[in-house]
Design a protein around this motif. Structure first.
Motif, PDB file in Angstrom:
ATOM      1  N   ALA A   1     -16.272 -56.476  97.991  1.00  0.00           N
ATOM      2  CA  ALA A   1     -17.590 -56.745  97.719  1.00  0.00           C
ATOM      3  C   ALA A   1     -17.846 -58.014  96.906  1.00  0.00           C
ATOM      4  O   ALA A   1     -18.881 -58.458  96.654  1.00  0.00           O
ATOM      5  CB  ALA A   1     -18.020 -55.525  97.112  1.00  0.00           C
ATOM      6  N   ILE A   2     -16.775 -58.595  96.357  1.00  0.00           N
ATOM      7  CA  ILE A   2     -17.003 -59.739  95.574  1.00  0.00           C
ATOM      8  C   ILE A   2     -17.138 -61.000  96.075  1.00  0.00           C
ATOM      9  O   ILE A   2     -17.974 -61.870  95.790  1.00  0.00           O
ATOM     10  CB  ILE A   2     -15.824 -59.968  94.411  1.00  0.00           C
ATOM     11  CG1 ILE A   2     -15.778 -58.479  93.470  1.00  0.00           C
ATOM     12  CG2 ILE A   2     -15.436 -61.308  93.956  1.00  0.00           C
ATOM     13  CD1 ILE A   2     -14.382 -58.573  92.868  1.00  0.00           C
ATOM     14  N   SER A   3     -16.496 -61.442  97.225  1.00  0.00           N
ATOM     15  CA  SER A   3     -16.670 -62.695  98.020  1.00  0.00           C
ATOM     16  C   SER A   3     -16.113 -62.509  99.361  1.00  0.00           C
ATOM     17  O   SER A   3     -15.108 -61.711  99.548  1.00  0.00           O
ATOM     18  CB  SER A   3     -15.941 -63.628  97.025  1.00  0.00           C
ATOM     19  OG  SER A   3     -14.725 -63.549  97.041  1.00  0.00           O
ATOM     20  N   ALA A   4     -16.414 -63.389 100.216  1.00  0.00           N
ATOM     21  CA  ALA A   4     -15.753 -63.397 101.482  1.00  0.00           C
ATOM     22  C   ALA A   4     -13.942 -63.745 101.362  1.00  0.00           C
ATOM     23  O   ALA A   4     -13.333 -62.695 102.010  1.00  0.00           O
ATOM     24  CB  ALA A   4     -16.391 -64.446 102.329  1.00  0.00           C
ATOM     25  N   GLY A   5     -13.904 -64.471 100.592  1.00  0.00           N
ATOM     26  CA  GLY A   5     -12.521 -64.574 100.224  1.00  0.00           C
ATOM     27  C   GLY A   5     -11.650 -63.659  99.736  1.00  0.00           C
ATOM     28  O   GLY A   5     -10.472 -63.246 100.346  1.00  0.00           O
ATOM     29  N   ALA A   6     -12.312 -63.085  98.972  1.00  0.00           N
ATOM     30  CA  ALA A   6     -11.589 -61.774  98.690  1.00  0.00           C
ATOM     31  C   ALA A   6     -11.328 -60.625  99.456  1.00  0.00           C
ATOM     32  O   ALA A   6     -10.486 -60.038  99.743  1.00  0.00           O
ATOM     33  CB  ALA A   6     -12.251 -61.053  97.259  1.00  0.00           C
TER      34      ALA A   6
ATOM     35  N   ASN B   1     -24.618 -53.445  93.731  1.00  0.00           N
ATOM     36  CA  ASN B   1     -25.198 -54.745  92.887  1.00  0.00           C
ATOM     37  C   ASN B   1     -24.104 -55.992  93.275  1.00  0.00           C
ATOM     38  O   ASN B   1     -24.299 -57.102  93.106  1.00  0.00           O
ATOM     39  CB  ASN B   1     -25.161 -54.741  91.438  1.00  0.00           C
ATOM     40  CG  ASN B   1     -26.419 -53.700  90.875  1.00  0.00           C
ATOM     41  OD1 ASN B   1     -27.413 -53.919  91.628  1.00  0.00           O
ATOM     42  ND2 ASN B   1     -26.043 -53.144  89.874  1.00  0.00           N
ATOM     43  N   LEU B   2     -22.942 -55.404  93.900  1.00  0.00           N
ATOM     44  CA  LEU B   2     -21.945 -56.627  94.499  1.00  0.00           C
ATOM     45  C   LEU B   2     -22.484 -56.799  95.923  1.00  0.00           C
ATOM     46  O   LEU B   2     -23.676 -56.480  96.090  1.00  0.00           O
ATOM     47  CB  LEU B   2     -20.615 -56.158  94.279  1.00  0.00           C
ATOM     48  CG  LEU B   2     -19.880 -55.912  92.753  1.00  0.00           C
ATOM     49  CD1 LEU B   2     -18.705 -55.196  92.935  1.00  0.00           C
ATOM     50  CD2 LEU B   2     -20.104 -57.264  92.252  1.00  0.00           C
ATOM     51  N   TRP B   3     -21.730 -57.221  96.592  1.00  0.00           N
ATOM     52  CA  TRP B   3     -22.186 -57.452  98.159  1.00  0.00           C
ATOM     53  C   TRP B   3     -23.297 -58.289  98.298  1.00  0.00           C
ATOM     54  O   TRP B   3     -24.131 -58.363  98.970  1.00  0.00           O
ATOM     55  CB  TRP B   3     -22.594 -56.173  98.802  1.00  0.00           C
ATOM     56  CG  TRP B   3     -21.406 -55.245  98.935  1.00  0.00           C
ATOM     57  CD1 TRP B   3     -21.108 -54.132  98.270  1.00  0.00           C
ATOM     58  CD2 TRP B   3     -20.168 -55.321  99.952  1.00  0.00           C
ATOM     59  NE1 TRP B   3     -20.125 -53.659  98.732  1.00  0.00           N
ATOM     60  CE2 TRP B   3     -19.381 -54.188  99.812  1.00  0.00           C
ATOM     61  CE3 TRP B   3     -19.863 -56.220 100.709  1.00  0.00           C
ATOM     62  CZ2 TRP B   3     -18.209 -54.088 100.110  1.00  0.00           C
ATOM     63  CZ3 TRP B   3     -18.497 -55.856 101.534  1.00  0.00           C
ATOM     64  CH2 TRP B   3     -17.915 -54.748 101.239  1.00  0.00           C
ATOM     65  N   GLN B   4     -22.963 -59.581  97.524  1.00  0.00           N
ATOM     66  CA  GLN B   4     -24.039 -60.798  97.388  1.00  0.00           C
ATOM     67  C   GLN B   4     -23.651 -61.852  98.309  1.00  0.00           C
ATOM     68  O   GLN B   4     -24.378 -62.993  98.303  1.00  0.00           O
ATOM     69  CB  GLN B   4     -24.144 -61.242  95.940  1.00  0.00           C
ATOM     70  CG  GLN B   4     -24.471 -60.106  94.844  1.00  0.00           C
ATOM     71  CD  GLN B   4     -25.763 -59.454  94.759  1.00  0.00           C
ATOM     72  OE1 GLN B   4     -26.681 -60.331  95.494  1.00  0.00           O
ATOM     73  NE2 GLN B   4     -26.324 -58.676  93.897  1.00  0.00           N
TER      74      GLN B   4
ATOM     75  N   ALA C   1     -21.398 -53.752 103.045  1.00  0.00           N
ATOM     76  CA  ALA C   1     -20.294 -52.965 102.964  1.00  0.00           C
ATOM     77  C   ALA C   1     -20.172 -52.329 104.394  1.00  0.00           C
ATOM     78  O   ALA C   1     -18.658 -52.254 104.947  1.00  0.00           O
ATOM     79  CB  ALA C   1     -20.519 -51.721 102.018  1.00  0.00           C
ATOM     80  N   SER C   2     -21.127 -52.116 105.208  1.00  0.00           N
ATOM     81  CA  SER C   2     -20.796 -51.610 106.507  1.00  0.00           C
ATOM     82  C   SER C   2     -20.465 -52.710 107.353  1.00  0.00           C
ATOM     83  O   SER C   2     -19.569 -52.269 108.396  1.00  0.00           O
ATOM     84  CB  SER C   2     -22.218 -51.169 107.172  1.00  0.00           C
ATOM     85  OG  SER C   2     -23.244 -50.635 106.101  1.00  0.00           O
ATOM     86  N   ASP C   3     -20.536 -54.165 107.052  1.00  0.00           N
ATOM     87  CA  ASP C   3     -19.879 -54.965 107.947  1.00  0.00           C
ATOM     88  C   ASP C   3     -18.430 -55.000 107.833  1.00  0.00           C
ATOM     89  O   ASP C   3     -17.464 -55.224 108.815  1.00  0.00           O
ATOM     90  CB  ASP C   3     -20.365 -56.372 107.622  1.00  0.00           C
ATOM     91  CG  ASP C   3     -21.990 -56.648 107.712  1.00  0.00           C
ATOM     92  OD1 ASP C   3     -22.431 -55.672 108.778  1.00  0.00           O
ATOM     93  OD2 ASP C   3     -22.492 -57.396 107.131  1.00  0.00           O
ATOM     94  N   VAL C   4     -17.982 -54.808 106.360  1.00  0.00           N
ATOM     95  CA  VAL C   4     -16.685 -55.325 106.115  1.00  0.00           C
ATOM     96  C   VAL C   4     -15.639 -54.053 106.042  1.00  0.00           C
ATOM     97  O   VAL C   4     -14.441 -54.196 106.366  1.00  0.00           O
ATOM     98  CB  VAL C   4     -16.962 -56.039 104.914  1.00  0.00           C
ATOM     99  CG1 VAL C   4     -15.123 -56.339 104.133  1.00  0.00           C
ATOM    100  CG2 VAL C   4     -17.525 -57.292 105.063  1.00  0.00           C
TER     101      VAL C   4
END
Lengths: 337, 337, 337, 337, 337, 337
Positions: free
Chosen positions: F140-145, F172-175, F180-183
């Motif tokens: 949820a933090i970043s694409a890289g993470a 509040n994350l997933w910015q 979440a459903s994508d990843v």
């Protein structure tokens, strides 16, 4: 710089009064854990050296907390053994100006003091080590500790480690029926490098200066080297005590030929004086490993020790960069943004 | 050294800001209890002298806490009386370097200020006493306190006690309609030993130097002794203020014949400057009782006062051994292990 | 002295280790809020000057706490705007003796850095103002902050306010694609009074001394004034760093004709070095408003800055009376009862 | 909601022992400043209401610190006046479980107690105000405070402000020769809204219940309204004390026709019980201004008071959002991420 | 109530973690001094009883600090003797909810453990005493301590003192080669009043209940009294542990005829559980001396113990008024203004 | 139990207000470092499991301090990487009773958020590992993470490690542009064991209960297992929030056949609620490794979590013995001597 440096000695719970309070005034104590040899290991780890410490702790919350402190600062604790009654304690009342700091020891009957010779497998401890460091405090604690220390030196010698010692005479220890003169010489025999002052040489080895003035200390060191031919370098620091919070510090090294000296630093105010000598030793070992230059190693050791006096708790947390900044002449403490 | 030393005076709750904070910054205060005369009693008790203090506290938790502090340090509190409205308070903002410490007094309407003459039975208080000590602060607080003090001196004189006073002029007190010149002379008449500076002599007694330079102070003391023939010794300390945290201190004593002097001590940093004069007085009284040698007593008093500056809270907690170590020249604050 | 002084700049949460601890040792941080320009406003408010600060905070508990700190000390906060991601933070490890204080900045992406030009209505801000003060830190933070600052100067010039700046070159800022030389000159053009050292002049304006020795700095200031004819006074302070806790400080002012200088103060120990320059600026602005005498204003500024070094947190809490006491030569820190 | 709410009353320095310590154990005190009416103003300011407080402080560091606390939380302090001897103090020993909290008052002779009738220009104070709130503590302090309070109510009535009072009988006050029954009725006459319990009504007004059981309190309120026809609403809270750290709380309101009631909240543990009633009053005033609905205002007041019990220091720092979350039934204290 | 109560037993330095921290987390310890018997003496002194404690401390700063704590609370310390190696220490990790408090003892080799029979002159100690209290901890520590205790009981019996004991079996003590069953019976023989639970009776005396249910404990007490005819009263408390911070407490007394009982108190939260039993004993002794009524004495003891659980450190600092308020049914902890 | 458990995720500096203070009140913060996955590793290390954590820290004092905390508690830190701008921070205001704890996040732009896929060599990380644990916070933090996490799961699957995840939806994350459903689904695919509640299943997987009442959750878990056939066990805890300081806790496990459940524990007071879920996960992993019994593992996990609520800071420091004592029914918190 890859091989591990192993240190061996007792670690005590240190309970110090905050804000220069006297023990009789204080309703709480700051708590940390330290000991001469462990302080060297912690300091080396901050300087990037692979360091491990060997000791014995009681198998309780305090032994666990002491282990944790070493781990926190990156010291290898895998060879620590657990057992015995209690952890040694010392109470520190921090002085200021004309009032000296005062230490109340409560270290008898400790887990370390009840060490027995076969508890530590030095072959295993030294498996990946290149240096062994001990101090004169360890053999002064108990017969068992003295024998352990002797075995360690023997194994270290067999394996070809560099052996260093701060021979450090503490007259209030040595309570177990032997004297420093009985025990220390055969331990010193196995050393390559020692820290010794004039007083230590007299009290432990019965060696007195044969010259006075500028050559006094050299005359002592010459005698030591004659008696202990394995020793290649003798180092020492000189502390000037202006007050409890204001000292000066310099260092010297005798390499068998000449006396190297450092500049004299002014330290005012001192934040925590405990462990100043250990920080010197760690800095000097670092210098020996990093520079192959005695003058640079000595300078590094003294600068490291000076920085330690400005850092709370027993061990020096200065980094190589910080020591080098001081070595490069920045004694002004200008804000680093 | 067996007879009790009795001190008499107000004790206030001291609320000081920690870590050099200003009062407007501080969200908490360190709390202790002190007062010039009580500080002398506490200090004497640490020096092994049997000491008792007489005062009046409100009959509440704060009066109880103040009593407990005296008891903790071994001062006899059996003659303390309870009643009245409140305990006097002073707020202390500890300065550093060029910023002076600042005291905000809130001592009006205190239990002590509302003392009435017959509240204290001085015959009983002095039953086993050999020395009575008071200061110029007490008669400055209220008419009742002044009368009590006068009665104490009279009874002490009748019973043959040594009477000492730090005559100490505080111009912000003396608010009850009388001046120091009105009240103090008849109190000073009953004294054997006083502490007085040039300023006190002028402000209280109207005595001015008749000589200048080195003999200036002696000329003041000579006049004092002429006017008050019971006085046998006049002592004084000289403070040099380099900064709020760096002072120098020395002492002198006029015995009617000659001016004895002490060395000048350097105190840097000062940990707590409050009670420096009281520590001197306690040390000097100890010296008078222990040594029968004015120079030694004066030296002891000054060394005790110097040590006090390194100790938190109002009263000196140094022991005889510690003062003697300093007297013997150890001003270096070397670690005592 | 009636018109308001407006300051503009970022305020950060300051998290400092207590008791000289290293960041790696510390399990808690003392928290306050400060920034160069806000420190000037707080200090002015303590000196009795009507002062307001303009900045941008995130709309969360930390932005609220920072606002509260300004309000507490009497600074007008009505023009602070809220929004953006976060408050900038800096971690302060307080040094001592030869160990310098160390600052770890964490100020990127702050609410202030994301300021956009139209967020602040400078006409409204300056409605009742007579003086505007900014520093070289603001335009170094972001393009938006730089544009805002430029607009502020323009409006201030239109409205006839006195404009002052501490041009202060911080090489670790200026990360947004422009350099100080790109941005600063057109901001400096609008100033009446600046603080600049030799280094700032070189780094920002490319101006180097044309003379050496005593006239070196004057030769720099002459060139600055030639290039920026609106500037009427250039001030500067000189800090001597004996150690992290012992500095000296003096100030100078070039009025186009002559170089005024102050005495050199010794500050030992330093309690909190942060904000020393801001305290100078506030003191100097106060002096300009109160005295109409450059020498007195300069003296006041330096004395104010010296006092600041003895006060915790970023801003100077000294009063006019306290600064004047120091100005009148009382550097002894004698207890104020 | 635009007009200012003015509160009037004494603010004391509160010195509380940390961690449930007894006063006789404690070597430091947490310091804050509070008073029943000022707590209402601080709380209102957190709820977004324009609030100002009128009081008198000594012109010293403590008066300055108290002013700063109000400013910090956004209360208008421009009408505070300075002078007099001292700030009132109360010492708070925080209880737990079966041990009650204990307050030692030291508030006599305060700057506020020595208020004189003409010191405050109420016309100016009320220039932009819409509401005036006072409590029964103020007229109990001194004749001067009572007269000031009376004048305030008169001017407020002339100017058409809403006047509210917590009539609050404290039997340990009223030491200046008049009783509550002498003084309070003519003050209550000018009120629109009062807080009163059964005990207050009896002690101050001599009014006793004429019915028992569920209508007991209503029968008291009916009599009050008959006697004071200006009063339109009487509110009250009921506290159930399970232990010092566990209370229940509910509220009720009599509007002349009916008794509105709230739910009963369970508060366990209580973090700081001081100012619970003031938080209720502030919440109720907020509710009156924001909702024009007595039930909602009463609910808001009680929920605000409940939250206050979980917040340190005297004043309620809860926001409208936080009170509303509790009002909306979230009593679970779930973590807000 | 005039004759002195003498207690005898070891006092340890207690080092507890603040704020429920675990020992491995904690970087400081709160320090106080306590021991079961000394806690009784301190508590009695707060209740206005003349109390003295006999123990042995090392002649160092810690022994001095422990003595000071007793003096502070008004306990007579004149018969304390000094010598030996160290003060016993215990580390306390304060639990909460389902996590129990944990004690790490470090009490071996203490000054008290090395007591020798002739070190204490019990004739002198008991000169003005009317009551002697000891506990089962003392004879469990060392052979020397056991012999001292036996002599004390003998002399107390000769002089006609009331002798009480909390017989308290601690299985981790009794390490010196004797068991409780070997040593305790002849000590219990000299007692008039004992505290004993079912477990103590079994472990120490081998006495098991002969009935079950409500008469179980009575059947134990009857056997004890048969075996030890001097015993006139046996008391006990029953603790219900809901959690580490929530207990219930009640007490009972067997006078040979009947079982008196008290109400059961709910204590939540517990602030400091250490010394709860000692507070009961002190309260009960007070009750015996003050009331000559077993039920009132028992009630007083239990209420005193309940209050102790809300007070920090080892000893109960509640006053007679406070205990009586609780006895009179005020368990609500309402604020005392 | 020999193979290492590897956890992966962000660690933040946690700055919490002491003593339930609000952020706007607090002048200092307690500092520690924690993160959901690292808390699992620390907790496992206290339970004797070989654990390592993988994360990324800035190369500054704060990254060093965070590393030290992990090392202190015995977590292997050799695979931590250094770089990037800053450490994420969260501010914690600890609630009480009806006032919830509040977290202010300041975690954007962190070193961890700027992780890039190739920075971590998972083959090397997993060389001696047997278990990999991650949570839904990381992707949820970043694409890289998210990519790093995916690679970790893939490598873990290849190497045959057990993979567990707490899928934990934080809205509040997933910015960063994905939901979440994508990843999450493709990450969950690689898991053997997950923690999921009803809400997580709906928010992340769109799975809703198909039954209500007692079978509601089972119906969710059945659907999850159908969709992700690799998952063998789904666990969950149920928290009842009585207040911020009083919760209940129980756990359940679906093994594809049946729903195992634990007892419900009462936790009052809560000392530190952060990390309760992580403590459960660590306890459950320990149980899986130690017992090969799902009911015992589940019971151990819940008991471990309950104990965590009584321990300060993020991670559970309870030992196996302590958890087992609670498991064995000792919820009374009786003092352990």
């Amino acid at each position: 710089m890859n091989k591990k440096v192993i240190t061996f000695g007792e670690i005590m719970l240190r309970l110090s009064t905050p804000d220069y309070a006297r023990i009789v005034q204080s309703t709480h104590f700051d708590a940390t854990y330290g000991g001469g040899e462990a302080n060297v290991a912690v300091s080396l780890a901050q300087l990037g050296i692979n360091a491990g410490h060997v000791t014995r702790f009681p198998d309780n919350e305090l032994g666990k907390a002491a282990t944790n402190l070493l781990r926190k600062y990156g010291v290898d604790t895998q060879h620590i053994i657990y057992g015995g009654d209690r952890i040694g304690i010392y109470f520190l009342e921090t002085g200021a100006s004309v009032r000296p700091s005062k230490v109340v020891y409560d270290r008898s009957y400790s887990a370390f003091a009840s060490l027995e010779p076969d508890m530590i497998d030095w072959d295993e401890v030294f498996a990946d080590a290149g240096w062994f460091h001990w101090t004169g405090i360890t053999p002064a604690i108990s017969a068992g500790a003295a024998v352990c220390c002797k075995k360690a030196i023997e194994v270290a010698n067999q394996k070809g480690l560099t052996v260093s010692a701060d021979i450090n005479y503490r007259k209030n220890l040595w309570q177990y029926g032997k004297t420093a003169s009985d025990v220390m010489p055969e331990l010193i025999e196995g050393c390559d490098i020692i820290v010794s002052g004039k007083g230590d040489a007299k009290d432990i080895l019965g060696i007195r200066p044969q010259e006075s003035g500028g050559n006094e200390l050299a005359s002592v060191f010459i005698q030591i080297m004659e008696r202990f031919p394995k020793i290649k370098k003798i180092v020492n620091t000189t502390r000037g005590s202006v007050s409890a919070t204001h000292n000066t510090l310099s260092g010297m090294l005798w390499d068998g030929q000449q006396m190297l000296e450092t500049q004299t630093y002014d330290i005012n105010p001192i934040i925590d004086r405990i462990g100043g000598g250990d920080a010197f030793m760690a800095g000097f070992i670092y210098g020996q490993l990093a520079y192959q230059d005695d003058q640079k190693a000595l300078d590094f050791g003294v600068a490291a020790s000076v920085l330690k006096h400005t850092i709370q708790e027993d061990a020096n947390l200065a980094t190589v960069e910080e020591v080098e900044a001081l070595l490069n002449g920045d004694t002004s403490g200008r804000l680093v943004r």
